[in-house]
Scaffold this motif. Structure first.
Motif, PDB file in Angstrom:
ATOM      1  N   SER A 105       6.751 -11.743   2.846  1.00 22.19           N
ATOM      2  CA  SER A 105       6.284 -10.380   3.085  1.00 22.19           C
ATOM      3  C   SER A 105       6.808  -9.377   2.063  1.00 22.19           C
ATOM      4  N   LEU A 106       7.952  -9.651   1.444  1.00 24.43           N
ATOM      5  CA  LEU A 106       8.546  -8.682   0.521  1.00 24.43           C
ATOM      6  C   LEU A 106       8.531  -9.128  -0.931  1.00 24.43           C
ATOM      7  N   PHE A 107       8.880 -10.369  -1.185  1.00 22.58           N
ATOM      8  CA  PHE A 107       9.030 -10.783  -2.581  1.00 22.58           C
ATOM      9  C   PHE A 107       7.906 -11.672  -3.098  1.00 22.58           C
ATOM     10  N   GLY A 108       7.562 -12.720  -2.381  1.00 23.28           N
ATOM     11  CA  GLY A 108       6.664 -13.746  -2.895  1.00 23.28           C
ATOM     12  C   GLY A 108       5.358 -13.223  -3.444  1.00 23.28           C
ATOM     13  N   SER A 109       4.644 -12.447  -2.638  1.00 21.02           N
ATOM     14  CA  SER A 109       3.343 -11.938  -3.082  1.00 21.02           C
ATOM     15  C   SER A 109       3.485 -10.921  -4.206  1.00 21.02           C
ATOM     16  N   GLN A 110       4.574 -10.137  -4.183  1.00 19.00           N
ATOM     17  CA  GLN A 110       4.781  -9.139  -5.232  1.00 19.00           C
ATOM     18  C   GLN A 110       5.045  -9.800  -6.581  1.00 19.00           C
ATOM     19  N   SER A 111       5.690 -10.964  -6.568  1.00 20.18           N
ATOM     20  CA  SER A 111       5.965 -11.648  -7.831  1.00 20.18           C
ATOM     21  C   SER A 111       4.670 -12.076  -8.510  1.00 20.18           C
ATOM     22  N   THR A 162       0.833  -1.208   0.000  1.00 17.39           N
ATOM     23  CA  THR A 162       0.000   0.000   0.000  1.00 17.39           C
ATOM     24  C   THR A 162       0.863   1.252   0.000  1.00 17.39           C
ATOM     25  N   TYR A 163       1.973   1.199   0.706  1.00 19.45           N
ATOM     26  CA  TYR A 163       2.823   2.376   0.858  1.00 19.45           C
ATOM     27  C   TYR A 163       4.048   2.380  -0.051  1.00 19.45           C
ATOM     28  N   PHE A 164       4.531   1.198  -0.448  1.00 18.30           N
ATOM     29  CA  PHE A 164       5.802   1.150  -1.171  1.00 18.30           C
ATOM     30  C   PHE A 164       5.694   0.630  -2.597  1.00 18.30           C
ATOM     31  N   GLY A 165       4.583   0.028  -2.996  1.00 19.95           N
ATOM     32  CA  GLY A 165       4.470  -0.476  -4.357  1.00 19.95           C
ATOM     33  C   GLY A 165       5.194  -1.798  -4.538  1.00 19.95           C
ATOM     34  N   ARG A 166       5.323  -2.208  -5.807  1.00 19.37           N
ATOM     35  CA  ARG A 166       5.885  -3.531  -6.114  1.00 19.37           C
ATOM     36  C   ARG A 166       7.421  -3.520  -6.179  1.00 19.37           C
ATOM     37  N   ARG A 167       7.973  -2.612  -6.975  1.00 18.71           N
ATOM     38  CA  ARG A 167       9.417  -2.613  -7.261  1.00 18.71           C
ATOM     39  C   ARG A 167      10.284  -2.498  -6.007  1.00 18.71           C
ATOM     40  N   PRO A 168      10.065  -1.526  -5.106  1.00 20.98           N
ATOM     41  CA  PRO A 168      10.936  -1.426  -3.930  1.00 20.98           C
ATOM     42  C   PRO A 168      10.919  -2.675  -3.055  1.00 20.98           C
ATOM     43  N   LEU A 169       9.749  -3.272  -2.878  1.00 22.73           N
ATOM     44  CA  LEU A 169       9.658  -4.455  -2.027  1.00 22.73           C
ATOM     45  C   LEU A 169      10.414  -5.633  -2.636  1.00 22.73           C
ATOM     46  N   MET A 170      10.357  -5.786  -3.957  1.00 26.75           N
ATOM     47  CA  MET A 170      11.069  -6.885  -4.593  1.00 26.75           C
ATOM     48  C   MET A 170      12.579  -6.712  -4.474  1.00 26.75           C
ATOM     49  N   ILE A 171      13.053  -5.493  -4.677  1.00 21.33           N
ATOM     50  CA  ILE A 171      14.497  -5.240  -4.602  1.00 21.33           C
ATOM     51  C   ILE A 171      15.014  -5.467  -3.182  1.00 21.33           C
ATOM     52  N   VAL A 172      14.322  -4.902  -2.193  1.00 22.68           N
ATOM     53  CA  VAL A 172      14.726  -5.099  -0.796  1.00 22.68           C
ATOM     54  C   VAL A 172      14.613  -6.575  -0.406  1.00 22.68           C
ATOM     55  N   GLY A 173      13.599  -7.246  -0.925  1.00 22.81           N
ATOM     56  CA  GLY A 173      13.429  -8.671  -0.637  1.00 22.81           C
ATOM     57  C   GLY A 173      14.597  -9.498  -1.134  1.00 22.81           C
ATOM     58  N   PHE A 174      15.040  -9.245  -2.377  1.00 25.62           N
ATOM     59  CA  PHE A 174      16.202  -9.966  -2.915  1.00 25.62           C
ATOM     60  C   PHE A 174      17.434  -9.727  -2.041  1.00 25.62           C
TER      61      PHE A 174
END
Length: 546
Positions: free
Chosen positions: A428-434, A371-383
């Motif tokens: 919490s960071l990558f799986g759902s965003q993918s 909701t606050y950070f979008g898809r791209r930032p969460l995926m990068i931080v997740g990796f």
């Protein structure tokens, strides 16, 4: 158009054009309404869309259930006693041999690859509802093979056949959710399949934990039989669900599409229903023109590799493959890893049960983060986070007793804790965003094909990774234990670098905006900064993909 001066990022409403290059007022009105709708308003205005998106995604629960079940059974005492082989000294233990571990672990994956290529044609030919109903009916019969399997060969064949059906379940819910939910809820509802998958994993872990002290064949037969319980409720849900209005438009059934739109929304006026239908028709026509497809012809897999769709297919396939490449087979279902690390089976299954619970909570927490950070930032931080944790797990293996080869008890428990932390970061960071990313970047006319290709890419890598992981961990093979983390650390690091340049931000973009951004070759990392104008023009510093 409205600009956000504080953030420096343009937040523009796309204005749509008809064939005569005039603004279509129905499309404009519906687009403005969709882009200005808040999460609370969307839930209030489209409660049935939320309900059907969630319930139609529950079929993937059974895939998560059986995937975790089979991985956990490889170290389950009653299952090993039935299907295992005794190895004399120095091992002096009954184990599932390395080749049969590969067979049982990858048979369903091989079946899924076959099922996925069939899924796109099935979904486009008969729709999401009928594809789901027919697959559930077939699965009901195939469960008998696993339940009554007299030997490991029959069980492996049953897993292969069940995998074909799971190939349908693995993407059909995401396809459906992406096409029935409003824009502001798209990320939450397309990623719900992740919740459903981890819920299935959680249920199987709980059942195995409850039966771990049962020494009879029922200890593993009951978990197989539980899958029959869900079939009738899920078939009933799919029977009464409305068809996707996007699919109905692709079939030329505009009247039925309008009725479906009304079923998915609350108190929608006839004028508003026609406006929403106009958006779908316009976007469908735009994609037909972009793909140079003949009107009325069904899309094909080749369309996924033509023009701008090639980049979209790349993104979908890589983010799905990353689900395995970041070490899912290593610590994603960690019970076998716990056992081989030296933790007794009772404690290992308790940890596995807790791990499944963390995965569910992590996926739910990802809804807050996106909701606050979008898809791209969460995926990068997740990796980045997963890479650090994998490296730490591998390095702890060198904390040995008196300089020998045996890892200390404290280090083993630390590795287990880091495995749980990895699972939390992943979910919490990558799986759902993918899941959301793959659904959003694919063009609507080839969404079923793109998601099928993406999931097939994941399954192929899951098979390869499963073979590699068995060779790395099995006591009769590499017996590397935690050192296997170095392999998955290297893959995750490569994915981190790729994501910096190839992952776009899709949050808040309509399907037509995404069509235009990809068609105009806007740099992928600049999607969030790029404005889409009234005539479909884009405003950015560069126009070519790297």
């Amino acid at each position: 158009m409205e600009e956000s001066k504080e953030s420096g990022v343009v937040s523009a409403t796309v204005m749509h054009m008809d064939a005569s290059s005039k603004v279509n007022p129905e499309v404009v009105a519906a687009t403005i309404t969709e882009k200005t709708e808040t999460v609370r308003e969307a839930i209030r205005n489209h409660p049935l869309a939320v309900f059907w998106a969630i319930t139609m995604s529950l079929t993937v629960t059974m895939e998560g259930y059986d995937t975790n079940l089979m991985g956990s059974l490889l170290a389950y005492p009653p299952f090993v006693a039935k299907f295992g082989q005794y190895y004399p000294a120095p091992i002096d233990e009954t184990l599932i041999s390395g080749p049969w571990q590969i067979g049982l672990g990858q048979a369903a994956n091989c079946g899924e690859v076959l099922g996925l290529f069939f899924t796109a044609y099935l979904a486009e030919r008969v729709g999401h509802r009928m594809a789901t109903i027919s697959s559930l009916a077939v699965m009901g019969g195939l469960i008998f093979i696993a339940f009554f399997a007299p030997n490991i060969g029959v069980l492996c064949a049953g897993q292969l056949l069940l995998g074909i059906v799971w190939g349908v379940f693995s993407v059909i819910g995401t396809m459906y959710a992406s096409e029935v939910c409003p824009l502001v809820l798209r990320g939450y509802l397309t990623s719900f399949t992740g919740v459903a998958w981890t819920l299935g994993s959680f249920i199987s872990s709980g059942i195995l934990q409850g039966l771990v002290n049962n020494t009879t064949d029922w200890a593993y037969r009951i978990p197989f039989a539980v899958q029959w319980v869900w079939l009738l409720p899920l078939i009933g849900i799919a029977f009464f669900a409305p068809d996707s209005p996007w699919w109905l438009v692709r079939q030329g059934r505009l009247e039925d599409a309008e009725k479906s739109i009304c079923r998915l929304s609350k108190n929608l006026s006839p004028e508003q229903a026609k406006q929403r239908l106009a958006v779908i028709v316009h976007t469908n026509n735009l994609e037909q023109q972009q793909m140079l497809s003949q009107t009325g012809k069904m899309a094909s897999y080749l369309d996924c590799f033509r023009g701008a769709n090639l980049v979209r297919t790349e993104i979908a396939c890589v983010v799905f493959a990353a689900q395995s490449l970041v070490g899912q087979v290593f610590v994603g279902s960690p019970t076998y890893f716990f056992v081989q690390a030296g933790i007794n089976p009772s404690d290992a299954y308790k940890l596995g049960f807790g791990a499944s619970g963390l995965a569910v909570l992590g996926t739910l927490f990802s809804w807050v983060l996106m909701t606050y950070f979008g898809r791209r930032p969460l995926m990068i931080v997740g990796f980045a986070g997963m890479a650090v944790l994998l490296l730490s797990i591998a390095l702890l293996t060198y904390h040995t007793v008196d300089g020998g080869t045996a890892t200390t008890t404290g280090a083993l428990w630390a590795q287990s804790g880091l495995a749980l932390a990895w699972l939390t970061v992943y979910s919490s960071l990558f799986g759902s965003q993918s899941l959301s990313m793959a659904a959003e970047v694919s063009a609507t006319r080839v969404r079923s094909h793109t998601l099928s290709l993406a999931r097939a890419t994941y399954m192929v890598w899951a098979i390869i990774d499963g073979v590699i992981e068995t060779a790395l961990l099995n006591p009769t093979e590499g017996n590397l234990k935690g050192k296997a983390g170095f392999v998955w650390f290297a893959f995750t690091l490569l994915l981190l670098v790729w994501s910096l340049f190839r992952v776009p931000e899709t949050k808040g973009r309509t399907f037509e905006e995404l069509d235009i951004l990809f068609e105009q070759k806007v740099p992928l990392w600049k999607f969030s900064e790029t404005e889409v104008g009234v005539l479909g023009e884009v405003y950015g510093d560069e126009k070519e993909l790297p």
